[in-house]
Write a protein that holds these residues in place. Structure first.
Motif, mmCIF file in Angstrom:
data_model
loop_
_atom_site.group_PDB
_atom_site.id
_atom_site.type_symbol
_atom_site.label_atom_id
_atom_site.label_comp_id
_atom_site.label_asym_id
_atom_site.label_seq_id
_atom_site.Cartn_x
_atom_site.Cartn_y
_atom_site.Cartn_z
ATOM 1 N N SER A 193 2.687 3.881 -10.844
ATOM 2 C CA SER A 193 0.183 4.386 -10.647
ATOM 3 C C SER A 193 -0.339 2.977 -11.714
ATOM 4 N N HIS A 236 6.405 -0.849 -0.131
ATOM 5 C CA HIS A 236 5.496 0.177 -0.445
ATOM 6 C C HIS A 236 4.571 0.014 1.221
ATOM 7 N N PRO A 244 0.785 7.998 -5.633
ATOM 8 C CA PRO A 244 2.831 7.819 -5.117
ATOM 9 C C PRO A 244 3.569 8.830 -4.346
ATOM 10 N N VAL A 287 7.852 3.991 -1.043
ATOM 11 C CA VAL A 287 7.486 3.889 -2.246
ATOM 12 C C VAL A 287 6.004 4.811 -0.939
ATOM 13 N N TRP A 310 1.317 5.188 -0.993
ATOM 14 C CA TRP A 310 0.741 5.855 -1.910
ATOM 15 C C TRP A 310 -0.377 6.381 -0.123
#
Length: 265
Positions: free
Chosen positions: A5, A36, A117, A125, A127
């Motif tokens: 973050s 991500h 996250p 990851v 989000w």
């Protein structure tokens, strides 16, 4: 250590202010995972930002950045909540619950959204983007205040542990500490990031590594449960000071980077 973050807060803010390229943001995120993905946590957010819901094929960070720019997002802000400290979360709801569980989140106060996250697989990851139910204030913590608070907490925690006789040396502790510091992600920050903010982040990481070792139970369970509880109580203010230092350093970096961009012709 610092967190995903913090990376997104600083780099997305630099990109939104025109002082970084989108590829810079994507490259910085690689420190936290090779991939991500982005999903909306609720239908309102999905419609507002044109993002897929969880369970649908996820969006990419590039799509997220495009949505933020299209909706006129301003600088982001880091929050680092913990049990008993919900600063900056702006009330209850799914965002508060997710951010508290993760211990971190990115706020987009101008848009009224927050991102959380979560590592969901090795190198991946996710989000989640949430609508923030209550507008959040700036919750400013000065960098000098946070730095002094960290220094005071180090002194006070050391004294408390010594008084409790639970600050015991462990064989190989220096090697443990060195290994933890070497294992930190190799982070880089936008050009113009204030040096003092980076120094505070580095110190917070060093103290955080020491905390991680101090919080591990002694080998063989040498501490009684009551002594372990007293040790945890003694370390709690230092944990708070580390989080506050990171929070202040990241948000001060965003403030200065944004001001530098505003001054450019």
């Amino acid at each position: 250590m610092c967190c995903p973050s913090a990376t997104l807060t600083v780099w997305a803010s630099a990109w939104l202010s025109g002082t970084a390229a989108s590829d810079d943001v994507l490259d910085a995120l690689l420190a936290w995972g090779e991939a991500h993905e982005v999903v909306a946590a609720d239908a309102e957010t999905a419609v507002s930002l044109d993002l897929p819901l969880a369970g649908d094929f996820p969006a990419t960070p590039v799509q997220l950045l495009a949505a933020l720019r299209a909706h006129g997002a301003g600088p982001a802000r880091l929050v680092l909540p913990a049990p008993g400290d919900a600063r900056g979360l702006g009330g209850g709801g799914s965002f508060t619950e997710a951010a508290m569980k993760a211990g971190e989140a990115v706020l987009l106060p101008d848009l009224g959204f927050g991102l959380v996250p979560v590592p969901i697989a090795e190198g991946l990851v996710r989000w989640s983007v949430h609508k923030i139910p209550v507008a959040t204030g700036p919750d400013h913590v000065g960098l000098s205040e946070a730095e002094h608070g960290l220094t005071d907490a180090i002194r006070d925690s050391a004294g408390a542990l010594q008084a409790l006789d639970v600050a015991r040396d462990r064989p190989g502790v220096r090697a443990e500490l060195a290994a933890k510091l070497r294992a930190r992600p190799n982070l880089h920050w936008p050009a113009g990031t204030p040096g003092r903010a980076l120094r505070v982040l580095q110190r917070a990481d060093e103290v955080g590594a020491i905390l991680a070792i101090a919080e591990i139970d002694d080998p063989g369970g040498a501490l009684s449960s009551s002594a372990a509880t007293r040790r945890a109580d003694a370390l709690r203010p230092l944990n708070t000071a580390v989080r506050t230092a990171r929070y202040a350093a990241v948000n001060e970096a965003v403030r200065q980077l944004t001001e530098q961009a505003d001054r450019q012709p």
